[in-house]
Design an enzyme around this catalytic site. Structure first.
Site, PDB file in Angstrom:
ATOM      1  N   ASN A  53       0.824  -1.064   0.121  1.00  0.00           N
ATOM      2  CA  ASN A  53       0.006   0.046   0.048  1.00  0.00           C
ATOM      3  C   ASN A  53       0.761   1.261  -0.220  1.00  0.00           C
ATOM      4  O   ASN A  53       2.022   1.321   0.475  1.00  0.00           O
ATOM      5  CB  ASN A  53      -0.831  -0.116   1.429  1.00  0.00           C
ATOM      6  CG  ASN A  53       0.107   0.117   2.465  1.00  0.00           C
ATOM      7  OD1 ASN A  53       0.470  -0.902   2.681  1.00  0.00           O
ATOM      8  ND2 ASN A  53       0.205   1.060   3.155  1.00  0.00           N
ATOM      9  N   LYS A 100      17.378   3.270 -17.690  1.00  0.00           N
ATOM     10  CA  LYS A 100      18.258   4.005 -17.045  1.00  0.00           C
ATOM     11  C   LYS A 100      18.523   3.663 -15.510  1.00  0.00           C
ATOM     12  O   LYS A 100      17.477   3.707 -14.977  1.00  0.00           O
ATOM     13  CB  LYS A 100      18.181   5.445 -17.513  1.00  0.00           C
ATOM     14  CG  LYS A 100      18.150   5.809 -18.985  1.00  0.00           C
ATOM     15  CD  LYS A 100      18.071   7.030 -19.227  1.00  0.00           C
ATOM     16  CE  LYS A 100      19.382   7.944 -19.007  1.00  0.00           C
ATOM     17  NZ  LYS A 100      18.988   9.504 -19.305  1.00  0.00           N
ATOM     18  N   TYR A 155      -4.502   5.826  12.395  1.00  0.00           N
ATOM     19  CA  TYR A 155      -4.729   6.887  11.595  1.00  0.00           C
ATOM     20  C   TYR A 155      -5.918   7.718  11.823  1.00  0.00           C
ATOM     21  O   TYR A 155      -6.456   7.593  12.983  1.00  0.00           O
ATOM     22  CB  TYR A 155      -5.137   6.291  10.126  1.00  0.00           C
ATOM     23  CG  TYR A 155      -4.166   5.452   9.322  1.00  0.00           C
ATOM     24  CD1 TYR A 155      -3.599   6.174   8.203  1.00  0.00           C
ATOM     25  CD2 TYR A 155      -3.677   4.326   9.787  1.00  0.00           C
ATOM     26  CE1 TYR A 155      -2.553   5.584   7.503  1.00  0.00           C
ATOM     27  CE2 TYR A 155      -2.556   3.485   9.064  1.00  0.00           C
ATOM     28  CZ  TYR A 155      -2.202   4.119   7.822  1.00  0.00           C
ATOM     29  OH  TYR A 155      -1.111   3.568   7.248  1.00  0.00           O
ATOM     30  N   LYS A 181       1.477   1.699  16.674  1.00  0.00           N
ATOM     31  CA  LYS A 181       2.055   3.038  15.963  1.00  0.00           C
ATOM     32  C   LYS A 181       0.927   3.805  15.756  1.00  0.00           C
ATOM     33  O   LYS A 181      -0.109   3.511  15.347  1.00  0.00           O
ATOM     34  CB  LYS A 181       2.889   2.633  14.819  1.00  0.00           C
ATOM     35  CG  LYS A 181       3.559   3.792  14.030  1.00  0.00           C
ATOM     36  CD  LYS A 181       4.704   3.235  13.033  1.00  0.00           C
ATOM     37  CE  LYS A 181       3.942   3.229  11.478  1.00  0.00           C
ATOM     38  NZ  LYS A 181       4.883   3.157  10.695  1.00  0.00           N
ATOM     39  N   LYS A 183      -0.232   7.849  13.680  1.00  0.00           N
ATOM     40  CA  LYS A 183       0.099   8.804  12.920  1.00  0.00           C
ATOM     41  C   LYS A 183      -0.095  10.260  13.448  1.00  0.00           C
ATOM     42  O   LYS A 183      -0.714  10.376  14.489  1.00  0.00           O
ATOM     43  CB  LYS A 183      -1.060   8.870  11.714  1.00  0.00           C
ATOM     44  CG  LYS A 183      -0.955   7.596  10.645  1.00  0.00           C
ATOM     45  CD  LYS A 183       0.289   7.439  10.267  1.00  0.00           C
ATOM     46  CE  LYS A 183       0.370   5.939   9.316  1.00  0.00           C
ATOM     47  NZ  LYS A 183       1.627   5.968   8.555  1.00  0.00           N
ATOM     48  N   ASP A 213       4.306   8.397  13.509  1.00  0.00           N
ATOM     49  CA  ASP A 213       4.605   8.614  12.253  1.00  0.00           C
ATOM     50  C   ASP A 213       4.004  10.015  11.380  1.00  0.00           C
ATOM     51  O   ASP A 213       3.105   9.938  11.414  1.00  0.00           O
ATOM     52  CB  ASP A 213       4.146   7.273  11.485  1.00  0.00           C
ATOM     53  CG  ASP A 213       4.517   7.100   9.962  1.00  0.00           C
ATOM     54  OD1 ASP A 213       5.277   8.433   9.425  1.00  0.00           O
ATOM     55  OD2 ASP A 213       4.119   6.135   9.339  1.00  0.00           O
ATOM     56  N   ALA A 214       4.936  10.594  10.959  1.00  0.00           N
ATOM     57  CA  ALA A 214       4.504  12.011  10.249  1.00  0.00           C
ATOM     58  C   ALA A 214       4.539  11.921   8.849  1.00  0.00           C
ATOM     59  O   ALA A 214       3.996  13.000   8.173  1.00  0.00           O
ATOM     60  CB  ALA A 214       5.608  12.895  10.806  1.00  0.00           C
ATOM     61  N   GLU A 239       9.112   8.651  13.123  1.00  0.00           N
ATOM     62  CA  GLU A 239       9.153   8.148  11.984  1.00  0.00           C
ATOM     63  C   GLU A 239       8.724   9.288  10.743  1.00  0.00           C
ATOM     64  O   GLU A 239       8.025   9.931  10.974  1.00  0.00           O
ATOM     65  CB  GLU A 239       8.107   6.953  11.675  1.00  0.00           C
ATOM     66  CG  GLU A 239       8.183   6.341  10.553  1.00  0.00           C
ATOM     67  CD  GLU A 239       7.142   5.269  10.235  1.00  0.00           C
ATOM     68  OE1 GLU A 239       7.300   4.475  11.205  1.00  0.00           O
ATOM     69  OE2 GLU A 239       6.737   5.044   9.164  1.00  0.00           O
ATOM     70  N   GLU A 265      10.900   4.258   4.017  1.00  0.00           N
ATOM     71  CA  GLU A 265       9.875   3.539   3.409  1.00  0.00           C
ATOM     72  C   GLU A 265       9.800   4.056   2.226  1.00  0.00           C
ATOM     73  O   GLU A 265       9.072   3.235   1.348  1.00  0.00           O
ATOM     74  CB  GLU A 265       8.550   3.537   4.431  1.00  0.00           C
ATOM     75  CG  GLU A 265       7.865   4.798   4.341  1.00  0.00           C
ATOM     76  CD  GLU A 265       6.610   4.821   4.947  1.00  0.00           C
ATOM     77  OE1 GLU A 265       6.728   4.719   6.328  1.00  0.00           O
ATOM     78  OE2 GLU A 265       5.651   4.791   4.429  1.00  0.00           O
ATOM     79  N   ASP A 292      10.698  -0.877   2.403  1.00  0.00           N
ATOM     80  CA  ASP A 292       9.534  -1.592   1.925  1.00  0.00           C
ATOM     81  C   ASP A 292       9.811  -2.510   0.563  1.00  0.00           C
ATOM     82  O   ASP A 292       9.825  -2.028  -0.215  1.00  0.00           O
ATOM     83  CB  ASP A 292       8.378  -0.877   1.873  1.00  0.00           C
ATOM     84  CG  ASP A 292       6.937  -1.870   1.571  1.00  0.00           C
ATOM     85  OD1 ASP A 292       7.264  -2.880   1.119  1.00  0.00           O
ATOM     86  OD2 ASP A 292       5.947  -1.020   1.956  1.00  0.00           O
ATOM     87  N   HIS A 322       8.945  -2.155   6.354  1.00  0.00           N
ATOM     88  CA  HIS A 322       7.807  -1.532   6.269  1.00  0.00           C
ATOM     89  C   HIS A 322       6.719  -2.457   5.157  1.00  0.00           C
ATOM     90  O   HIS A 322       7.188  -3.180   4.580  1.00  0.00           O
ATOM     91  CB  HIS A 322       7.844  -0.061   5.466  1.00  0.00           C
ATOM     92  CG  HIS A 322       6.693   0.545   5.278  1.00  0.00           C
ATOM     93  ND1 HIS A 322       6.106   0.691   4.019  1.00  0.00           N
ATOM     94  CD2 HIS A 322       6.056   1.253   5.923  1.00  0.00           C
ATOM     95  CE1 HIS A 322       5.064   1.296   4.002  1.00  0.00           C
ATOM     96  NE2 HIS A 322       4.700   1.789   5.288  1.00  0.00           N
ATOM     97  N   GLU A 341       6.515  -4.537  10.094  1.00  0.00           N
ATOM     98  CA  GLU A 341       4.986  -3.926  10.446  1.00  0.00           C
ATOM     99  C   GLU A 341       4.017  -5.018  10.105  1.00  0.00           C
ATOM    100  O   GLU A 341       4.368  -5.959   9.259  1.00  0.00           O
ATOM    101  CB  GLU A 341       5.116  -2.622   9.517  1.00  0.00           C
ATOM    102  CG  GLU A 341       3.880  -1.809   9.754  1.00  0.00           C
ATOM    103  CD  GLU A 341       3.899  -0.282   8.947  1.00  0.00           C
ATOM    104  OE1 GLU A 341       4.561  -0.339   8.038  1.00  0.00           O
ATOM    105  OE2 GLU A 341       3.227   0.483   9.324  1.00  0.00           O
TER     106      GLU A 341
HETATM  107 MG    MG Z   1       5.437   5.208   7.636  1.00  0.00          MG
END
Ligand code: MG
Length: 389
Positions: A53, A100, A155, A181, A183, A213-214, A239, A265, A292, A322, A341
């Site tokens: 995700n 490339k 969240y 965790k 947000k 986590d920001a 984070e 991540e 991730d 992640h 995670e």
């Molecule tokens: Mg995060």
């Protein structure tokens, strides 16, 4: 043996959550099936993959570039030295022909989904779980029997309801997790500190059991203001304070906050991770990097990321993957990383592990199904299976 077909499709995420930067309700995922001519139990072996995700489906890149290159390659050049299995490094090389260096962008996501399907097929053909295949091939046969896991969550609820946040966090503790965790950064500092204190209360008053986590939202001034505000809590980690590519911000922030940081991540190659470790001011004794593999060009690139980190004196135990995928779980166990995670509630049906995987005291055990173990996650297999038929 040979790869006879590679199929891709766009799937939807069943989630209405948002973080400081994006609303996930519009997000899509690329699903990939690698069909081989190897037969097990009367059926062709099919490897399944998808991207994690946070980024969108990449059907165009898969259909127009990556898949045709693999199918156009001489099949014998895609086999390992036994001739009985796929060489995932050769397949990676084929799909990256005429690409490339640098600026990986969305192709990293397309490669990740396809590479995951290739490794699932390789482990199924070898008739072992992927974590065991990784341990045997790349880690002297050593694997962790249990893996540290933490749920990605916390969240912002659409109505800003603290009771819903509290209930969500309590549900993780009830499920056996010890570290949670949440947000931050989509509200003002005072509101976020209230949310943080609410969750610290749920985890028994111990800030060391809460990561925040920001999502890369803050400028330096805001990142420092949050650092001062959160200092007393002794959080598990802080984070992605600033933009993922702003290594100078990360390095300066370290002058204002003594607690652990986590980031990485949104870096999609071993070269980007190397720059983070060289210029981001991170401390291998206390900080964490969190690539991730289901976004950053897959397990094949993930192996390079681990090598790169170790070459920069970064211990693999301080890599916590992640994304909450079964791929991240297999890598954490078979390559003895710090953990992963997971998403027990978010990003279904792709997030989280096999249905019967227990979480106890913050750790999970490993599946014994061959491959990634997607067949052990019923709702996910329901989505993937038609693509392989
Ligand atoms: Mg995060």
């Amino acid at each position: 043996m040979r790869i006879v077909d590679i199929r891709e499709q766009t799937g939807a995420l069943q989630t209405s959550m948002r973080n400081a930067f994006i609303d996930f309700s519009q997000m899509t995922v690329s699903l990939v099936a690698v069909v081989t001519d190897v037969v097990r139990d009367g059926k062709p072996v099919v490897g399944y993959g998808f991207n994690a995700n946070g980024r969108y489906a990449q059907g165009g890149i898969l259909r127009e570039r990556l898949i045709p290159r693999i199918l156009a390659a001489d099949p014998d050049t895609l086999l390992d030295e036994t001739g009985d299995n796929i060489d995932p490094f050769a397949v990676f090389g084929a799909m990256m022909t005429n690409e490339k260096p640098g600026g990986h962008g969305d192709r990293a996501i397309a490669v990740a989904a396809l590479d995951m399907a290739v490794w699932d097929a390789v482990a199924k053909i070898a008739q072992v779980p992927l974590w065991k295949l990784l341990a045997d091939r790349f880690n002297g046969g050593n694997a962790d029997g249990r893996v540290l896991v933490y749920p990605g969550g916390g969240y912002y609820y659409p109505d800003g309801n603290l009771n819903k946040l509290r209930d969500e966090m309590q549900s993780y503790l009830d499920d056996g997790y010890t570290i949670v965790k949440m947000k931050i950064g989509a509200a003002d500092l005072a509101t976020d500190l209230k949310r943080i204190e609410t969750v610290i209360d749920v985890v028994g008053g111990d800030g060391g059991r809460l990561a925040v986590d920001a999502n890369g939202k803050f400028d330096l001034e805001t990142a420092i203001a949050y650092a001062h505000g959160m200092k007393p809590y002794g959080l598990f980690w802080y984070e992605e304070a600033g933009d993922p590519l702003d290594y100078a911000l990360q390095a300066e922030l370290a002058n204002h906050y003594e607690g652990p940081f986590a980031t990485g991540e949104n870096l999609f190659s071993h070269q980007d991770i190397r720059n983070l470790l060289r210029y981001g001011g991170l401390d291998p004794q206390k900080d964490w990097i969190m690539p991730d593999p289901a976004l950053a060009m897959g397990l094949t690139e993930g192996l390079k990321i681990i090598d790169t980190a170790e070459a920069e004196n970064w211990p693999r135990e301080r890599i916590v993957l992640h994304g909450g995928t079964q791929l991240a779980l297999a890598m954490s166990a078979g390559l003895q990383l710090g953990g992963t995670e997971t998403y027990p509630l978010m990003f279904q049906p792709y997030g989280g592990f096999a249905d019967d995987t227990p979480i106890e005291n913050g750790f999970t055990t490993l599946p014994d199904l061959p491959g990634l173990g997607i067949e052990g996650k019923a709702k996910l297999y329901e989505v993937m299976k038609p693509l392989g038929e």
